[in-house]
Design a protein around this motif. Sequence first.
Motif, PDB file in Angstrom:
ATOM      1  N   PHE A 182      87.504  71.183  76.393  1.00  0.00           N
ATOM      2  CA  PHE A 182      86.190  70.829  75.546  1.00  0.00           C
ATOM      3  C   PHE A 182      86.999  70.041  74.347  1.00  0.00           C
ATOM      4  O   PHE A 182      88.349  69.333  74.756  1.00  0.00           O
ATOM      5  N   ARG A 183      86.194  68.754  74.044  1.00  0.00           N
ATOM      6  CA  ARG A 183      86.796  67.435  72.560  1.00  0.00           C
ATOM      7  C   ARG A 183      86.212  68.001  71.338  1.00  0.00           C
ATOM      8  O   ARG A 183      84.955  68.227  71.219  1.00  0.00           O
ATOM      9  N   THR A 184      87.257  67.884  70.735  1.00  0.00           N
ATOM     10  CA  THR A 184      87.140  68.159  68.904  1.00  0.00           C
ATOM     11  C   THR A 184      85.535  66.990  68.699  1.00  0.00           C
ATOM     12  O   THR A 184      85.755  66.262  68.926  1.00  0.00           O
ATOM     13  N   ARG A 185      85.463  66.900  67.638  1.00  0.00           N
ATOM     14  CA  ARG A 185      84.056  66.014  66.933  1.00  0.00           C
ATOM     15  C   ARG A 185      84.566  65.220  65.491  1.00  0.00           C
ATOM     16  O   ARG A 185      85.987  65.764  65.269  1.00  0.00           O
ATOM     17  N   ARG A 186      83.636  64.454  65.616  1.00  0.00           N
ATOM     18  CA  ARG A 186      83.955  63.783  64.148  1.00  0.00           C
ATOM     19  C   ARG A 186      83.142  63.414  63.490  1.00  0.00           C
ATOM     20  O   ARG A 186      81.759  63.625  63.771  1.00  0.00           O
ATOM     21  N   ASP A 187      83.289  63.848  61.597  1.00  0.00           N
ATOM     22  CA  ASP A 187      82.410  63.624  61.115  1.00  0.00           C
ATOM     23  C   ASP A 187      82.060  62.236  60.914  1.00  0.00           C
ATOM     24  O   ASP A 187      82.524  60.918  61.439  1.00  0.00           O
ATOM     25  N   SER A 188      80.946  61.852  60.676  1.00  0.00           N
ATOM     26  CA  SER A 188      80.178  59.834  60.521  1.00  0.00           C
ATOM     27  C   SER A 188      81.310  59.924  59.327  1.00  0.00           C
ATOM     28  O   SER A 188      81.436  60.393  58.249  1.00  0.00           O
ATOM     29  N   ILE A 189      81.012  58.086  58.732  1.00  0.00           N
ATOM     30  CA  ILE A 189      81.504  57.259  58.361  1.00  0.00           C
ATOM     31  C   ILE A 189      80.839  57.622  56.889  1.00  0.00           C
ATOM     32  O   ILE A 189      81.064  57.254  55.717  1.00  0.00           O
ATOM     33  N   GLU A 190      79.784  58.175  56.684  1.00  0.00           N
ATOM     34  CA  GLU A 190      78.333  58.368  55.550  1.00  0.00           C
ATOM     35  C   GLU A 190      79.520  59.931  55.295  1.00  0.00           C
ATOM     36  O   GLU A 190      79.015  59.949  53.851  1.00  0.00           O
ATOM     37  N   GLU A 191      79.852  59.998  56.275  1.00  0.00           N
ATOM     38  CA  GLU A 191      80.691  61.438  55.162  1.00  0.00           C
ATOM     39  C   GLU A 191      82.245  61.610  54.892  1.00  0.00           C
ATOM     40  O   GLU A 191      82.425  61.890  53.891  1.00  0.00           O
ATOM     41  N   THR A 192      82.213  60.600  54.955  1.00  0.00           N
ATOM     42  CA  THR A 192      83.715  60.052  54.776  1.00  0.00           C
ATOM     43  C   THR A 192      84.246  58.914  54.262  1.00  0.00           C
ATOM     44  O   THR A 192      85.262  58.622  53.640  1.00  0.00           O
ATOM     45  N   THR A 193      83.461  57.677  53.542  1.00  0.00           N
ATOM     46  CA  THR A 193      83.547  56.797  53.199  1.00  0.00           C
ATOM     47  C   THR A 193      82.419  56.673  52.104  1.00  0.00           C
ATOM     48  O   THR A 193      81.676  56.375  51.922  1.00  0.00           O
ATOM     49  N   ARG A 194      82.927  55.857  51.175  1.00  0.00           N
ATOM     50  CA  ARG A 194      82.614  55.714  50.033  1.00  0.00           C
ATOM     51  C   ARG A 194      83.045  54.095  49.545  1.00  0.00           C
ATOM     52  O   ARG A 194      83.353  53.453  49.489  1.00  0.00           O
ATOM     53  N   TRP A 195      81.232  54.038  49.197  1.00  0.00           N
ATOM     54  CA  TRP A 195      81.507  52.240  49.293  1.00  0.00           C
ATOM     55  C   TRP A 195      81.134  51.593  47.933  1.00  0.00           C
ATOM     56  O   TRP A 195      80.718  52.314  47.271  1.00  0.00           O
TER      57      TRP A 195
END
Length: 244
Positions: free
Chosen positions: A228-241
């Motif tokens: 299995f491979r872990t997933r990642r949240d999109s940058i929309e979830e982790t980034t504040r502009w």
Amino acid sequence: MTLSVEKSAFLDRVADAPEEARLLADLMSKRFSCRAFHPDPVPRKTLEAILNIAQLSASWCNSQAWEVIVTEGAATDRFRKALLESVSRPEGASLQTDFPRPAQYVGRYLERRRETGWQLYEAVGIANGDREGSARQTMNNFHLFGAPHAMVLTSNRDLGVYGAVDTGGYVAGLMLAAKSMGVDTIAQAAIAMQSECVRKFFDIPEDRMIVCGLSVGYGIADHPANSFRTRRDSIEETTRWVSE
């Protein structure tokens, strides 16, 4: 809330990037936490190449806080035995660490942690509520997942959290360097949670703090724990502009 996605999905998002960026993204998407290794050793020349690449890692004021201990041959088996004996003792279960453990996992952090755990348990056939099965899987950490090499990363005590952050950056570079050489790794907090045993085994001086350990070798591709491979949240979830 943005759902996590497969790491390979990020390759599509950098399809128009320069070739070097796409090669880096591909390498990062292929790296994974290996939990079953072949016993075959990695040639010393290959390990040295990995370490030479990782040594290029950035650090605060170029302090290069990290030091690396690498085991091979009989030393790996002796270290494996020492860890297993340590964690099997009553005091070993109390988890001695040089750095404070996370106070708690809440919200999205807890969700990500649980998702990864259940991916692993499902892959290796551990049912929900099977505490004996999960305990056996945890013990594999101290068996080094059968790897022929272990690495222990330490940081200078006087540099505190800055040294630990720099060493963490070094670990990330080290794992990518290993993958670029066809070598698999897993970074293990579990090893650092037996710091008294590790310190004694390697005669680590008190001015060094144990950050983490790694198991290193050639992964067994078709082992369930590596399926299995872990997933990642999109940058929309982790980034504040911030624009204004």
